[in-house]
Design a protein around this motif. Structure first.
Motif, PDB file in Angstrom:
ATOM      1  N   THR A   1       0.599  -1.345  -0.073  1.00 44.89           N
ATOM      2  CA  THR A   1       0.234   0.516   0.264  1.00 44.89           C
ATOM      3  C   THR A   1       0.532   1.001   0.076  1.00 44.89           C
ATOM      4  O   THR A   1       0.443   2.298  -0.993  1.00 44.89           O
ATOM      5  CB  THR A   1      -1.273  -0.072   1.015  1.00 44.89           C
ATOM      6  N   GLY A   2       1.590   1.331   0.994  1.00 42.86           N
ATOM      7  CA  GLY A   2       2.285   2.790   0.745  1.00 42.86           C
ATOM      8  C   GLY A   2       3.291   3.031  -1.046  1.00 42.86           C
ATOM      9  O   GLY A   2       2.788   4.204  -0.641  1.00 42.86           O
ATOM     10  N   GLY A   3       3.936   1.810  -0.788  1.00 46.04           N
ATOM     11  CA  GLY A   3       5.172   1.798  -1.559  1.00 46.04           C
ATOM     12  C   GLY A   3       4.415   2.377  -3.155  1.00 46.04           C
ATOM     13  O   GLY A   3       4.110   2.988  -4.178  1.00 46.04           O
ATOM     14  N   ALA A   4       2.955   1.634  -3.492  1.00 46.55           N
ATOM     15  CA  ALA A   4       1.866   1.540  -4.440  1.00 46.55           C
ATOM     16  C   ALA A   4       1.361   3.437  -4.551  1.00 46.55           C
ATOM     17  O   ALA A   4       0.791   4.380  -5.461  1.00 46.55           O
ATOM     18  CB  ALA A   4       0.588   1.057  -4.212  1.00 46.55           C
ATOM     19  N   LYS A   5       1.495   4.187  -3.176  1.00 46.51           N
ATOM     20  CA  LYS A   5       0.273   5.366  -3.129  1.00 46.51           C
ATOM     21  C   LYS A   5       1.183   6.261  -3.738  1.00 46.51           C
ATOM     22  O   LYS A   5       1.141   7.038  -4.012  1.00 46.51           O
ATOM     23  CB  LYS A   5       0.332   5.754  -1.433  1.00 46.51           C
ATOM     24  N   LEU A   6       2.520   5.964  -3.434  1.00 47.98           N
ATOM     25  CA  LEU A   6       3.768   6.920  -3.594  1.00 47.98           C
ATOM     26  C   LEU A   6       3.899   6.519  -5.099  1.00 47.98           C
ATOM     27  O   LEU A   6       4.211   7.968  -5.727  1.00 47.98           O
ATOM     28  CB  LEU A   6       4.805   6.475  -2.696  1.00 47.98           C
ATOM     29  N   ALA A   7       3.578   5.640  -5.814  1.00 45.48           N
ATOM     30  CA  ALA A   7       4.009   4.972  -7.105  1.00 45.48           C
ATOM     31  C   ALA A   7       3.021   5.967  -7.533  1.00 45.48           C
ATOM     32  O   ALA A   7       3.012   6.509  -9.071  1.00 45.48           O
ATOM     33  CB  ALA A   7       3.748   3.469  -7.502  1.00 45.48           C
ATOM     34  N   ARG A   8       1.631   5.754  -7.434  1.00 44.49           N
ATOM     35  CA  ARG A   8       0.601   6.351  -7.694  1.00 44.49           C
ATOM     36  C   ARG A   8       0.868   7.959  -7.721  1.00 44.49           C
ATOM     37  O   ARG A   8       0.807   8.279  -9.121  1.00 44.49           O
ATOM     38  CB  ARG A   8      -0.917   6.417  -7.470  1.00 44.49           C
TER      39      ARG A   8
ATOM     40  N   VAL B   1      13.044   4.257  -2.521  1.00 43.44           N
ATOM     41  CA  VAL B   1      12.602   3.517  -1.855  1.00 43.44           C
ATOM     42  C   VAL B   1      11.560   3.577  -1.150  1.00 43.44           C
ATOM     43  O   VAL B   1      11.418   4.697   0.074  1.00 43.44           O
ATOM     44  CB  VAL B   1      13.440   2.759  -0.549  1.00 43.44           C
ATOM     45  N   GLY B   2      10.443   3.747  -1.709  1.00 44.49           N
ATOM     46  CA  GLY B   2       8.598   3.749  -0.939  1.00 44.49           C
ATOM     47  C   GLY B   2       8.502   3.376  -0.042  1.00 44.49           C
ATOM     48  O   GLY B   2       9.585   2.569   1.201  1.00 44.49           O
ATOM     49  N   PRO B   3       7.317   3.814   0.540  1.00 42.66           N
ATOM     50  CA  PRO B   3       7.613   3.687   2.235  1.00 42.66           C
ATOM     51  C   PRO B   3       6.813   2.038   2.604  1.00 42.66           C
ATOM     52  O   PRO B   3       5.176   2.408   3.247  1.00 42.66           O
ATOM     53  CB  PRO B   3       6.255   4.622   2.464  1.00 42.66           C
ATOM     54  N   SER B   4       7.296   1.236   2.405  1.00 43.00           N
ATOM     55  CA  SER B   4       6.737  -0.416   2.719  1.00 43.00           C
ATOM     56  C   SER B   4       7.833  -1.307   3.386  1.00 43.00           C
ATOM     57  O   SER B   4       8.671  -0.151   4.172  1.00 43.00           O
ATOM     58  CB  SER B   4       6.682  -0.900   1.304  1.00 43.00           C
ATOM     59  N   ASN B   5       6.824  -1.467   4.045  1.00 47.92           N
ATOM     60  CA  ASN B   5       7.689  -2.699   5.071  1.00 47.92           C
ATOM     61  C   ASN B   5       9.082  -2.623   5.076  1.00 47.92           C
ATOM     62  O   ASN B   5       9.410  -3.426   4.495  1.00 47.92           O
ATOM     63  CB  ASN B   5       6.831  -3.825   5.673  1.00 47.92           C
TER      64      ASN B   5
ATOM     65  N   ALA C   1      14.718   6.902   0.370  1.00 47.40           N
ATOM     66  CA  ALA C   1      13.456   5.870   1.446  1.00 47.40           C
ATOM     67  C   ALA C   1      12.699   7.176   1.544  1.00 47.40           C
ATOM     68  O   ALA C   1      12.746   8.192   2.720  1.00 47.40           O
ATOM     69  CB  ALA C   1      13.554   5.286   2.158  1.00 47.40           C
ATOM     70  N   VAL C   2      11.735   6.748   1.677  1.00 44.35           N
ATOM     71  CA  VAL C   2      10.268   7.342   2.122  1.00 44.35           C
ATOM     72  C   VAL C   2      10.008   6.838   3.388  1.00 44.35           C
ATOM     73  O   VAL C   2       9.559   5.873   3.346  1.00 44.35           O
ATOM     74  CB  VAL C   2       8.908   7.618   1.443  1.00 44.35           C
ATOM     75  N   SER C   3       9.776   7.231   4.579  1.00 48.36           N
ATOM     76  CA  SER C   3       9.862   6.854   5.930  1.00 48.36           C
ATOM     77  C   SER C   3       7.783   6.193   6.205  1.00 48.36           C
ATOM     78  O   SER C   3       7.281   6.996   5.458  1.00 48.36           O
ATOM     79  CB  SER C   3      10.135   7.466   7.337  1.00 48.36           C
ATOM     80  N   PRO C   4       8.351   4.584   6.453  1.00 54.58           N
ATOM     81  CA  PRO C   4       6.479   3.979   6.015  1.00 54.58           C
ATOM     82  C   PRO C   4       6.235   4.733   7.983  1.00 54.58           C
ATOM     83  O   PRO C   4       4.419   4.145   8.049  1.00 54.58           O
ATOM     84  CB  PRO C   4       7.002   2.840   6.345  1.00 54.58           C
ATOM     85  N   ILE C   5       6.841   5.346   8.889  1.00 53.52           N
ATOM     86  CA  ILE C   5       6.076   5.827  10.126  1.00 53.52           C
ATOM     87  C   ILE C   5       5.838   6.977   9.665  1.00 53.52           C
ATOM     88  O   ILE C   5       6.305   7.951   9.231  1.00 53.52           O
ATOM     89  CB  ILE C   5       7.149   5.697  11.464  1.00 53.52           C
ATOM     90  N   VAL C   6       4.563   7.174  10.091  1.00 52.97           N
ATOM     91  CA  VAL C   6       4.430   8.477   9.870  1.00 52.97           C
ATOM     92  C   VAL C   6       3.132   9.122  11.650  1.00 52.97           C
ATOM     93  O   VAL C   6       2.829   8.401  11.630  1.00 52.97           O
ATOM     94  CB  VAL C   6       3.088   8.361   8.765  1.00 52.97           C
ATOM     95  N   GLY C   7       3.645  10.250  11.647  1.00 52.80           N
ATOM     96  CA  GLY C   7       3.189  10.632  12.478  1.00 52.80           C
ATOM     97  C   GLY C   7       3.785   9.705  14.221  1.00 52.80           C
ATOM     98  O   GLY C   7       2.609  10.191  15.501  1.00 52.80           O
ATOM     99  N   GLY C   8       4.602   9.396  13.714  1.00 57.44           N
ATOM    100  CA  GLY C   8       5.206   8.267  15.307  1.00 57.44           C
ATOM    101  C   GLY C   8       4.564   6.673  15.270  1.00 57.44           C
ATOM    102  O   GLY C   8       5.042   6.150  16.263  1.00 57.44           O
ATOM    103  N   GLU C   9       3.442   6.817  14.447  1.00 61.35           N
ATOM    104  CA  GLU C   9       2.497   5.276  14.260  1.00 61.35           C
ATOM    105  C   GLU C   9       2.985   4.973  12.725  1.00 61.35           C
ATOM    106  O   GLU C   9       3.343   5.511  11.765  1.00 61.35           O
ATOM    107  CB  GLU C   9       0.954   5.967  14.545  1.00 61.35           C
ATOM    108  N   VAL C  10       2.645   3.197  13.184  1.00 61.15           N
ATOM    109  CA  VAL C  10       2.832   2.034  11.339  1.00 61.15           C
ATOM    110  C   VAL C  10       1.449   2.442  11.337  1.00 61.15           C
ATOM    111  O   VAL C  10       0.029   1.990  11.770  1.00 61.15           O
ATOM    112  CB  VAL C  10       3.804   0.600  12.168  1.00 61.15           C
ATOM    113  N   LEU C  11       1.132   3.115  10.307  1.00 58.90           N
ATOM    114  CA  LEU C  11      -0.171   2.911   9.588  1.00 58.90           C
ATOM    115  C   LEU C  11      -0.537   1.612   9.136  1.00 58.90           C
ATOM    116  O   LEU C  11      -1.783   1.653   8.939  1.00 58.90           O
ATOM    117  CB  LEU C  11       0.147   4.148   8.022  1.00 58.90           C
ATOM    118  N   LYS C  12      -0.398   0.733   8.689  1.00 58.45           N
ATOM    119  CA  LYS C  12      -0.773  -0.481   8.422  1.00 58.45           C
ATOM    120  C   LYS C  12       0.393  -1.736   8.547  1.00 58.45           C
ATOM    121  O   LYS C  12       1.702  -1.592   7.951  1.00 58.45           O
ATOM    122  CB  LYS C  12      -1.245  -0.136   6.859  1.00 58.45           C
ATOM    123  N   GLY C  13      -0.236  -2.509   8.868  1.00 55.54           N
ATOM    124  CA  GLY C  13       0.229  -4.088   9.024  1.00 55.54           C
ATOM    125  C   GLY C  13       1.481  -3.778  10.342  1.00 55.54           C
ATOM    126  O   GLY C  13       1.354  -3.076  11.258  1.00 55.54           O
TER     127      GLY C  13
END
Length: 313
Positions: free
Chosen positions: A20-27, A201-205, A230-242
């Motif tokens: 999801t995270g990387g796919a959103k960035l790709a879009r 590097v997308g914000p994926s796990n 790399a774009v961090s997958p940690i947003v607002g100090g939290e993991v958004l998914k998974g």
């Protein structure tokens, strides 16, 4: 700052992406640079064979995002029905992996093209994407199997049947056909990386989505000429998914942008810079709002990331 390549049909912006995270960035990147300049190298570590089909969750999710066909739930095709899954349940089949009817047809056609037409997975995905109007390159990281196992369990079973619960002791990659431990990047991946002006590097796990890509590309990493950000997958100090926090903990790093940067640097010596919504030390970084909830925010994150990466070249 490097000037972008002319539109000669070859991509110069490469995104490494899991789900999801990387796919959103790709879009978002698609809106910023257009399809001819974009190549997405996708994780295939959680591919599986099920229902007589070859299911490739991350490359397909990326493709559906790029085609604006992704369902609001975050996976599968928008408005898909589930009659086949319902029929299987009625026959007493344990349906632990849910696929919509059109999604299943997509995966069955992939399997048919590979078996009957002799296409490689990369070629089959390209043919499928042409049918839904995706003109950016979505490239499986390799055409030979490289599968992720968590504590000895295939990744999808760990995440879905097991609920993705930690603690996690070991994440392993099993490569090649039975008796064959070799894995190598595809010619398409080699060409995309050779022509890259920017690698994101997308914000994926990092452990289960990006690490398999890096393993597949390991022989190419020392020769990369483009800046890698790399774009961090940690947003607002939290993991958004998974269960990203549990997987980072399994490799000895905290669930923070600094922890993600340290993992990529210490394990792979990979990064020239990091994009995050928190301050970082020890690495060149760009601090922006990295949440990508709508088209405008996805394009904004992509544009800022691209400009930052170009400034490092």
């Amino acid at each position: 700052m490097r000037e972008p390549l002319a539109d000669d049909g070859a991509p110069d912006v490469v995104v490494l992406s899991g789900g999801t995270g990387g796919a959103k960035l790709a879009r978002g990147m698609l809106d910023v640079v257009g399809p001819q300049r974009l190549a997405v190298i996708a994780n295939t570590g959680d591919d599986l064979e099920i229902y007589g089909a070859h299911v490739s969750p991350d490359p397909d999710l990326i493709s559906f995002w790029l085609a604006d066909l992704i369902d609001e739930r975050g996976w599968g095709l928008r408005g898909d029905s589930f009659a086949v899954m319902d029929a299987l349940r009625a026959l007493g089949v344990e349906v632990w992996f849910n696929l919509g009817d059109r999604d299943l047809a997509w995966c069955l056609e992939r399997r048919r093209m590979q078996r009957e037409d002799g296409l490689r997975p990369t070629e089959a995905l390209r043919a499928l994407n042409e049918r839904i109007g995706v003109h950016a390159q979505v490239l499986p990281m390799c055409d030979t199997p490289l599968r992720t196992f968590v504590d000895g369990v295939p990744l999808q079973e760990f995440l879905i049947r097991g609920g993705g619960r930690g603690p996690i002791e070991a994440v392993d990659l099993r490569a090649g056909e039975p008796g064959d431990g070799r894995v190598s990047p595809t010619p398409e991946v080699v060409r995309a990386l050779a022509g890259a002006r920017v690698i994101v590097v997308g914000p994926s796990n990092p452990v289960i989505s990006i690490r398999p890509i890096l393993v597949a590309l390991e022989q190419l990493l020392p020769s990369l000429d483009a800046p890698v950000v790399a774009v961090s997958p940690i947003v607002g100090g939290e993991v958004l998914k998974g269960p990203t926090a549990a997987f980072l903990s399994s490799v000895g790093h905290p669930a923070s942008a600094a922890g993600v940067a340290a993992y990529y640097q210490q394990e792979w010596g990979l990064l020239d810079g990091m994009v995050a919504d928190e301050p970082l030390t020890g690495i060149r970084s760009l601090r922006i709002d990295t949440r990508m909830d709508d088209p405008d925010s996805r394009a904004r994150v992509a544009e800022h990331t691209l400009r930052f990466a170009q400034s490092l070249g």
